[in-house]
Design an enzyme around this catalytic site. Structure first.
Site, PDB file in Angstrom:
ATOM      1  N   TYR A 123       9.550  37.713  37.181  1.00 36.87           N
ATOM      2  CA  TYR A 123      10.536  36.805  36.566  1.00 36.87           C
ATOM      3  C   TYR A 123      11.100  37.260  35.271  1.00 36.87           C
ATOM      4  O   TYR A 123      11.972  36.848  34.898  1.00 36.87           O
ATOM      5  CB  TYR A 123       9.695  35.748  36.464  1.00 36.87           C
ATOM      6  CG  TYR A 123      10.262  34.523  35.780  1.00 36.87           C
ATOM      7  CD1 TYR A 123      10.495  33.290  36.588  1.00 36.87           C
ATOM      8  CD2 TYR A 123      10.411  34.278  34.331  1.00 36.87           C
ATOM      9  CE1 TYR A 123      11.389  32.056  35.781  1.00 36.87           C
ATOM     10  CE2 TYR A 123      10.819  33.146  33.766  1.00 36.87           C
ATOM     11  CZ  TYR A 123      11.278  32.027  34.636  1.00 36.87           C
ATOM     12  OH  TYR A 123      11.929  31.110  33.886  1.00 36.87           O
TER      13      TYR A 123
ATOM     14  N   ASP B 207      10.703  23.049  33.439  1.00 38.49           N
ATOM     15  CA  ASP B 207       9.341  22.462  34.180  1.00 38.49           C
ATOM     16  C   ASP B 207       8.941  21.900  33.027  1.00 38.49           C
ATOM     17  O   ASP B 207       8.235  20.561  33.233  1.00 38.49           O
ATOM     18  CB  ASP B 207       8.426  23.809  34.200  1.00 38.49           C
ATOM     19  CG  ASP B 207       9.010  24.565  35.341  1.00 38.49           C
ATOM     20  OD1 ASP B 207       9.963  24.297  35.911  1.00 38.49           O
ATOM     21  OD2 ASP B 207       8.307  25.660  35.566  1.00 38.49           O
TER      22      ASP B 207
ATOM     23  N   GLY C 103       0.172  27.739  42.424  1.00 38.81           N
ATOM     24  CA  GLY C 103       1.167  28.984  42.956  1.00 38.81           C
ATOM     25  C   GLY C 103       2.075  28.294  44.134  1.00 38.81           C
ATOM     26  O   GLY C 103       2.798  29.002  44.714  1.00 38.81           O
ATOM     27  N   ALA C 104       2.307  27.040  44.155  1.00 37.16           N
ATOM     28  CA  ALA C 104       3.276  26.410  45.005  1.00 37.16           C
ATOM     29  C   ALA C 104       4.731  26.243  44.415  1.00 37.16           C
ATOM     30  O   ALA C 104       5.625  25.891  45.238  1.00 37.16           O
ATOM     31  CB  ALA C 104       2.953  25.139  45.486  1.00 37.16           C
TER      32      ALA C 104
ATOM     33  N   HIS D 155      16.845  29.000  38.078  1.00 38.84           N
ATOM     34  CA  HIS D 155      16.922  30.307  37.365  1.00 38.84           C
ATOM     35  C   HIS D 155      18.270  30.137  36.346  1.00 38.84           C
ATOM     36  O   HIS D 155      18.536  31.220  36.209  1.00 38.84           O
ATOM     37  CB  HIS D 155      17.008  31.771  38.005  1.00 38.84           C
ATOM     38  CG  HIS D 155      15.651  32.060  38.517  1.00 38.84           C
ATOM     39  ND1 HIS D 155      14.671  32.617  37.879  1.00 38.84           N
ATOM     40  CD2 HIS D 155      15.126  31.696  39.756  1.00 38.84           C
ATOM     41  CE1 HIS D 155      13.559  32.896  38.484  1.00 38.84           C
ATOM     42  NE2 HIS D 155      13.836  32.289  39.764  1.00 38.84           N
ATOM     43  N   THR D 156      18.586  28.971  36.281  1.00 35.82           N
ATOM     44  CA  THR D 156      19.619  28.772  35.110  1.00 35.82           C
ATOM     45  C   THR D 156      19.173  28.272  34.086  1.00 35.82           C
ATOM     46  O   THR D 156      19.872  28.232  33.095  1.00 35.82           O
ATOM     47  CB  THR D 156      20.768  27.390  35.919  1.00 35.82           C
ATOM     48  OG1 THR D 156      19.685  26.506  36.189  1.00 35.82           O
ATOM     49  CG2 THR D 156      21.370  27.946  37.046  1.00 35.82           C
ATOM     50  N   ASP D 157      17.936  27.752  33.964  1.00 32.31           N
ATOM     51  CA  ASP D 157      17.488  27.222  32.596  1.00 32.31           C
ATOM     52  C   ASP D 157      17.371  28.285  31.330  1.00 32.31           C
ATOM     53  O   ASP D 157      18.163  27.788  30.103  1.00 32.31           O
ATOM     54  CB  ASP D 157      16.251  26.313  32.735  1.00 32.31           C
ATOM     55  CG  ASP D 157      14.923  27.284  33.137  1.00 32.31           C
ATOM     56  OD1 ASP D 157      15.203  28.310  33.652  1.00 32.31           O
ATOM     57  OD2 ASP D 157      13.788  26.687  33.201  1.00 32.31           O
TER      58      ASP D 157
ATOM     59  N   LEU E  88       5.327  24.313  41.833  1.00 37.52           N
ATOM     60  CA  LEU E  88       5.340  22.903  41.661  1.00 37.52           C
ATOM     61  C   LEU E  88       5.145  22.801  40.135  1.00 37.52           C
ATOM     62  O   LEU E  88       4.610  21.507  39.720  1.00 37.52           O
ATOM     63  CB  LEU E  88       4.641  21.843  42.420  1.00 37.52           C
ATOM     64  CG  LEU E  88       5.036  22.138  43.806  1.00 37.52           C
ATOM     65  CD1 LEU E  88       4.104  21.115  44.692  1.00 37.52           C
ATOM     66  CD2 LEU E  88       6.392  21.463  44.076  1.00 37.52           C
TER      67      LEU E  88
HETATM   68  C1  GLA Z   1       9.899  28.616  36.916  1.00 36.06           C
HETATM   69  C2  GLA Z   1      10.273  28.523  35.304  1.00 36.06           C
HETATM   70  C3  GLA Z   1      11.487  27.618  34.976  1.00 36.06           C
HETATM   71  C4  GLA Z   1      12.554  27.984  35.887  1.00 36.06           C
HETATM   72  C5  GLA Z   1      12.114  28.285  37.246  1.00 36.06           C
HETATM   73  C6  GLA Z   1      13.533  28.786  38.067  1.00 36.06           C
HETATM   74  O1  GLA Z   1       9.624  27.541  37.224  1.00 36.06           O
HETATM   75  O2  GLA Z   1       9.142  28.008  34.646  1.00 36.06           O
HETATM   76  O3  GLA Z   1      11.685  27.878  33.698  1.00 36.06           O
HETATM   77  O4  GLA Z   1      13.117  29.201  35.390  1.00 36.06           O
HETATM   78  O5  GLA Z   1      11.261  28.930  37.481  1.00 36.06           O
HETATM   79  O6  GLA Z   1      14.393  27.946  37.992  1.00 36.06           O
END
Ligand code: GLA
Length: 381
Positions: free
Chosen positions: A218, A168, A118-119, A32-34, A121
């Site tokens: 989110y 991601d 939903g994992a 959750h830093t992106d 990944l």
């Molecule tokens: C999901 C989002 C990413 C990122 C993560 C948490 O995977 O798609 O952009 O924010 O959560 O780090």
């Protein structure tokens, strides 16, 4: 998987397709830093999406998903958005390519994946990156991998309702075998780090729970961060993102923002620093510090950012009790996996005990995935 895809493709669309693939991702630290302009530390994995694709000489896209055993088709205008949620990812990729000046000719495709859904990944990023790469390649658009990652991210924003960051899609497009990537999400500068911790294994434990409303939760987290950053900016105009903020600057605005926004921001500011600490520790080969930071991240994601759940907390707690070096919820949270850094000699006992205790506590099995850091989006031979 390739053979299954090809036999369906031949049945539906004939010969002459080309294969493309893109990967899901893990993230060592930086959660959750992106979207807060901070660092992340992901890598692509050996699980992903594969597609066979061929231009069809029309202005329509025709798709078959082997995993859903379902067809979909759509035109390429904005009004043609398909009803099937899974097809919207590919529609979004086509639309976002067009918005960036790229050409998108109609095509036929059959695809399948082995990223567990939903994992946490990033199966959706794998799907977006696979098609973004393929569409770019087939149409000779010459867009960069950065553009392809942004196409995937904008697809999430504009066609799937998730206001995600860039991590991601970046990992899925830029992944390299055996390497993690430290990405500065503000400047998009990145650096590959070979990741082969001697004497340790990286393993994921999938709780197989996925909470409803994860995407709206989110988006709420993101809004909290933006409100906190905006309040701090009044005192410190140089602040664009929470990652620019010192902890004391957050304290200055404590009475101006809600307690909830405060604890969300407190987590993010701590996490931005932890990524840097982990990189330093990795350079020294100090895996104990890496692991300790992972536990701190878990604590923050559970108690401050509140994106964990009882199943994930249970696994992280068990890991700590069993002397696992590091363990934490990975990805967006609200279910999914823990990522665990485990000494070789503790691995078997940890996995066996985790499986056993998890089943007796929650009444269903967890799944175990060994992490293999692999290549990102590519054309296959
Ligand atoms: C999901 C989002 C990413 C990122 C993560 C948490 O995977 O798609 O952009 O924010 O959560 O780090």
């Amino acid at each position: 998987m390739k053979e299954r895809i090809h036999s369906k493709f031949a049945e539906l669309f004939g010969d002459g397709g080309v294969f493309y693939a893109a990967a899901g991702r893990i993230n060592l630290i930086g959660e959750h830093t992106d979207y807060n302009g901070g660092y992340v530390f992901p890598g692509a994995i050996d699980k992903g999406i594969m597609a066979e694709i061929k231009p069809n000489g029309t202005d329509k896209v025709r798709l078959y998903s082997l995993d859903y055993d379902a067809k979909a088709s759509f035109g390429l205008e904005e009004a043609d958005k398909p009803a099937e949620a899974w097809a919207c990812y590919i529609f979004g990729v086509c639309r976002e390519t067009i918005k960036r000046g790229g050409k998108v000719a109609g095509f036929d495709a059959v695809f399948a994946g082995d990223v567990p859904l939903g994992a946490g990944l990033s199966s959706s990023a794998a799907l977006e990156s696979c098609f973004a790469f393929a569409v770019n390649d087939m149409n000779g658009n010459g867009l960069s991998r950065f553009d392809l990652a942004r196409i995937g991210q904008s697809t999430e924003h504009n066609y799937c309702g998730v206001m995600c960051g860039i991590m991601d899609q970046f990992a899925s497009c830029f992944g390299k075998e055996g390497q993690l990537i430290r990405l500065n999400c503000k400047t998009l500068e990145y650096q590959y780090f070979p990741f082969n911790p001697k004497g340790y294994k990286l393993v994921l434990l999938d709780t197989c729970v996925k909470h409803e409303l994860a995407s709206s939760a989110y988006n709420f987290r993101r809004q909290s961060c933006e409100r906190a950053a905006a309040a701090i900016k009044k005192n410190h105009p140089e602040v664009d993102f929470l990652s620019d903020c010192k902890r004391v600057w957050l304290d200055e605005v404590r009475s101006e923002i809600s307690e909830e926004d405060f604890i969300r921001a407190e987590y993010v500011i701590g996490e931005v620093q932890r990524v840097l600490d982990v990189c330093d520790a990795l350079e020294r080969g100090d895996y104990e510090t890496v692991g300790e930071m992972m536990y701190q991240t878990h604590f923050g994601l559970s108690r401050l950012y509140e994106v964990s759940c009882p199943e994930l907390d249970f696994l992280a707690r068990l890991a700590r009790k069993m002397d696992v070096t590091g363990s934490r919820v990975m990805g967006g949270g609200f279910g999914g996996c823990t990522i665990n850094l485990v000494k070789d000699e503790y691995y078997d006992a940890f996995i066996a005990t985790a499986k056993d205790r998890f089943r007796s506590q929650f009444g269903h099995d967890l799944k175990v995935y060994d992490v293999v850091i692999s290549d990102g989006a590519r054309k296959l031979q």
